[in-house]
Design a protein around this motif. Sequence first.
Motif, short mmCIF file in Angstrom:
data_model
loop_
_atom_site.label_atom_id
_atom_site.label_comp_id
_atom_site.label_asym_id
_atom_site.label_seq_id
_atom_site.Cartn_x
_atom_site.Cartn_y
_atom_site.Cartn_z
N LEU A 165 9.91 65.72 42.76
CA LEU A 165 9.20 65.82 41.49
C LEU A 165 7.83 65.16 41.58
CD1 LEU A 165 12.24 65.00 39.17
CD2 LEU A 165 11.10 67.22 39.40
N PRO A 166 6.95 65.42 40.62
CA PRO A 166 5.61 64.82 40.66
C PRO A 166 5.67 63.30 40.70
CG PRO A 166 5.68 66.56 39.03
CD PRO A 166 7.09 66.35 39.49
N PRO A 167 4.76 62.67 41.43
CA PRO A 167 4.72 61.20 41.46
C PRO A 167 4.21 60.65 40.15
CG PRO A 167 2.85 62.10 42.65
CD PRO A 167 3.71 63.27 42.27
N GLN A 168 4.43 59.36 39.94
CA GLN A 168 3.93 58.70 38.74
C GLN A 168 2.41 58.82 38.66
OE1 GLN A 168 5.30 56.80 36.02
NE2 GLN A 168 3.16 57.04 35.42
N GLY A 169 1.92 59.28 37.53
CA GLY A 169 0.48 59.41 37.33
C GLY A 169 -0.11 58.17 36.70
N PRO A 170 -1.43 58.09 36.65
CA PRO A 170 -2.09 56.93 36.03
C PRO A 170 -1.84 56.90 34.53
CG PRO A 170 -3.69 58.65 36.52
CD PRO A 170 -2.40 59.10 37.12
N LEU A 171 -1.53 55.73 34.01
CA LEU A 171 -1.28 55.58 32.58
C LEU A 171 -2.10 54.41 32.04
CD1 LEU A 171 2.59 56.02 32.17
CD2 LEU A 171 0.81 57.56 31.36
N SER A 172 -2.76 54.65 30.91
CA SER A 172 -3.43 53.57 30.21
C SER A 172 -2.41 52.88 29.32
CB SER A 172 -4.58 54.12 29.35
OG SER A 172 -5.48 54.86 30.15
N HIS A 173 -2.74 51.70 28.86
CA HIS A 173 -1.82 50.94 28.01
C HIS A 173 -2.52 50.63 26.70
CE1 HIS A 173 1.28 50.51 31.07
NE2 HIS A 173 0.33 50.23 31.93
N GLY A 174 -2.01 51.23 25.64
CA GLY A 174 -2.60 51.03 24.32
C GLY A 174 -1.99 49.84 23.61
N PRO A 175 -2.17 49.78 22.30
CA PRO A 175 -1.70 48.61 21.53
C PRO A 175 -0.20 48.58 21.29
CG PRO A 175 -2.74 50.23 20.09
CD PRO A 175 -2.95 50.71 21.49
N GLY A 176 0.54 49.62 21.68
CA GLY A 176 1.98 49.63 21.46
C GLY A 176 2.36 50.42 20.22
N ILE A 177 3.65 50.42 19.90
CA ILE A 177 4.15 51.19 18.76
C ILE A 177 3.64 50.57 17.46
CG2 ILE A 177 6.21 51.98 17.53
CD1 ILE A 177 7.73 51.78 20.16
N PRO A 178 2.99 51.34 16.60
CA PRO A 178 2.58 50.80 15.30
C PRO A 178 3.81 50.35 14.51
CG PRO A 178 1.50 52.91 15.74
CD PRO A 178 2.55 52.73 16.80
N LEU A 179 3.70 49.21 13.86
CA LEU A 179 4.83 48.68 13.11
C LEU A 179 5.32 49.66 12.06
CD1 LEU A 179 6.72 46.30 12.48
CD2 LEU A 179 4.95 45.41 10.93
N LYS A 180 4.39 50.37 11.42
CA LYS A 180 4.76 51.33 10.38
C LYS A 180 5.64 52.44 10.93
CE LYS A 180 2.67 54.41 6.95
NZ LYS A 180 1.39 54.95 6.41
N ALA A 181 5.30 52.94 12.13
CA ALA A 181 6.08 54.02 12.74
C ALA A 181 7.46 53.52 13.15
CB ALA A 181 5.34 54.58 13.95
N PHE A 182 7.51 52.31 13.70
CA PHE A 182 8.80 51.74 14.11
C PHE A 182 9.71 51.54 12.92
CE2 PHE A 182 11.50 48.00 14.75
CZ PHE A 182 12.21 48.39 15.88
N LEU A 183 9.16 50.99 11.84
CA LEU A 183 9.97 50.76 10.65
C LEU A 183 10.45 52.07 10.04
CD1 LEU A 183 8.00 47.84 8.94
CD2 LEU A 183 10.15 47.71 10.21
N ALA A 184 9.60 53.11 10.11
CA ALA A 184 9.99 54.42 9.57
C ALA A 184 11.21 54.96 10.30
CB ALA A 184 8.82 55.39 9.67
N LEU A 185 11.19 54.93 11.63
CA LEU A 185 12.32 55.44 12.40
C LEU A 185 13.54 54.55 12.22
CD1 LEU A 185 13.59 57.35 14.43
CD2 LEU A 185 12.61 55.99 16.27
N ALA A 186 13.35 53.23 12.31
CA ALA A 186 14.48 52.32 12.18
C ALA A 186 15.13 52.44 10.81
CB ALA A 186 14.01 50.88 12.42
#
Length: 624
Positions: free
Chosen positions: A166-187
């Motif tokens: 399968l394809p090798p791991q590609g380059p990934l940037s790292h953003g600020p993470g999961i927004p609290l609002k989105a996490f609370l919505a799913l949870a």
Amino acid sequence: MTDTEPALREDPAVVDHFRSVDSAPVDYAVDRPASGTNSFLITSAGLSILAMCIRTLLVHSGYSAMPRDLAVLTDGRGNVVFPLRLFLTVFFLTYAIHAYTNIWRRIFLGISLLGKFAVFCVAVDTVAWLLHSADIISISMFGTQMISGLVALAIFPHTLLRQAQLPPQGPLSHGPGIPLKAFLALAGCLVLAIAGAALALHLLSDLVDTLKHWAILGGIGAGVFLMQQLLAASTALLGIRALKKSRNHDFAPPAAILVPAHNEAHDIAETIVAVDEAAETYPGRIHLYVVDNASTDNTAQVAEQIIGECTNITGTVLDCPTPGKAIALNLGIDHIREDFVVRIDADTVIGPGCLETAMRHFADPTVGCVGGIPMPRHERTWIEKCRLIEVYMRHGFFQVSLDGYQGVMGIPGMFAIYRRRPVVEVGGMVQGMNGEDTDICMRLAAAGYHSVADPKAVYYSETPASYAHLLEQRTRWFRSIYHLAARNRTLLLDRETMIGTFVLPFNLVNAARRAMLAPLLLFGAIAGFAFPSTFTTLQWQPIVATMLGMSMIMTVIVCVIWQPSSVKYIPAYLVFRLLRSYFTLGSTLSLLYPPMHPRRVGALVWNRVARLRHSRSSSAVNHP
């Protein structure tokens, strides 16, 4: 249809216009004929009959008290309703036999799949027996079967990702993470769904039993089925609210339309005319870039002629002699200077207001990609009718539910708008694998952007006109989940993105479930019709509920909301779902596995046994 169109359709480049280097990327896939999938089903049926014959022989040899499934320490915990573990064992063994590789890799693949599954089943049965013996809690045989079944859905993609080429791991940037609002919505929705399902099972037990009898609830458990639908419905309500709020912004900057085209002379005129008509009402400036991607027909000439007749846009035809859609897209992006890139496939026609509606979401600077709903152009053939139901479910319901917690993993490349600068920063479109449209969305998510799928942005895409086209399309689509997971493997369970935390693992498990569906129904039919005296407790309801059940009720509800007349297509859609299972199974069989040497197999097996012994000895030392 014009007089010249039939002659055009007879051109081999037009008849097979859907085939390209992306149909089976040479490094990571093989273009296996349908006979490979058919052979899998025949082998699976043969092994199932053999296993059931052995079980019947044991019954008549005095071992009738043995459980009807592969289980240990089962006394006092109920009967087996369906021999699920036996089916999974047959499925894993059959897959190892038919994997595209040499015999030694197949042996190691079989050992890996069956070994992991056996160890987990023994562990679950032992824990359940200990808890039952100590009068702490009694986990029924059905419960342990369901647990092992769910784990098998994870074992399958885990093993494929570790062993396939399968394809090798590609380059990934790292953003600020999961927004609290989105996490609370799913949870919050997850907690409500679990509580609602538990409450319904407790207060409406008689109704639940009736629904089980009619195969409405069941399969992997009534509670799980009910919880899934409650979760999707609640997050969809949040998605509708979020889309309505985001859609109210005024935002119409200049944009570039990018159309990659390979042998699309028969369709591209409609695409360009639709863009020109859309530009008439769009406030911003529009420039069209058509990238002729190694076409063998007159795609470039047709595009240049139609662009010259346009009144609301300007346009350029670029030449890309190297085949590959991602290559063509990157060439186009290199030429574009506008801040927003509207990617449109050459067989796609955007609807009125599609551009304005989709572009408004970019008023939010954290939005990296926006898409719409890909309606089929007609409702004439059975494929088009089934596709209509699929679009309503996939894009009119499930994508909207993902909008509710910023969980949209990918936007189809048929119509997708990107911020150009972030796309360039994360490396552009990946080449040589399937799923480049979803891959770019995943990498944008890792960089801190999220995608939006708005069903109010309507466009019309080509539906396969033949079974061969449908087979090629779905094999490519369903294979992409493994290419995407491999290239973005550091996202899996990373707790930094909603995609890695929840959506990608769910899609991998769902792909495994879909691949197993057709073999499961075949196995159930053999057990129920040929061996009813051996599997006396076998019930048809859980099997049928897996195919129909609550998911079909949700399908009816969604179709009534979108287009009540489409409900009449649902029976055909049931057959289509089986066909999707067949294609999904075929996509896993099209994965490449690097060959192995027999010494390598022995060394790997010995090393794993040694690591297991070491972990046990360490545990004994630390916990005397």
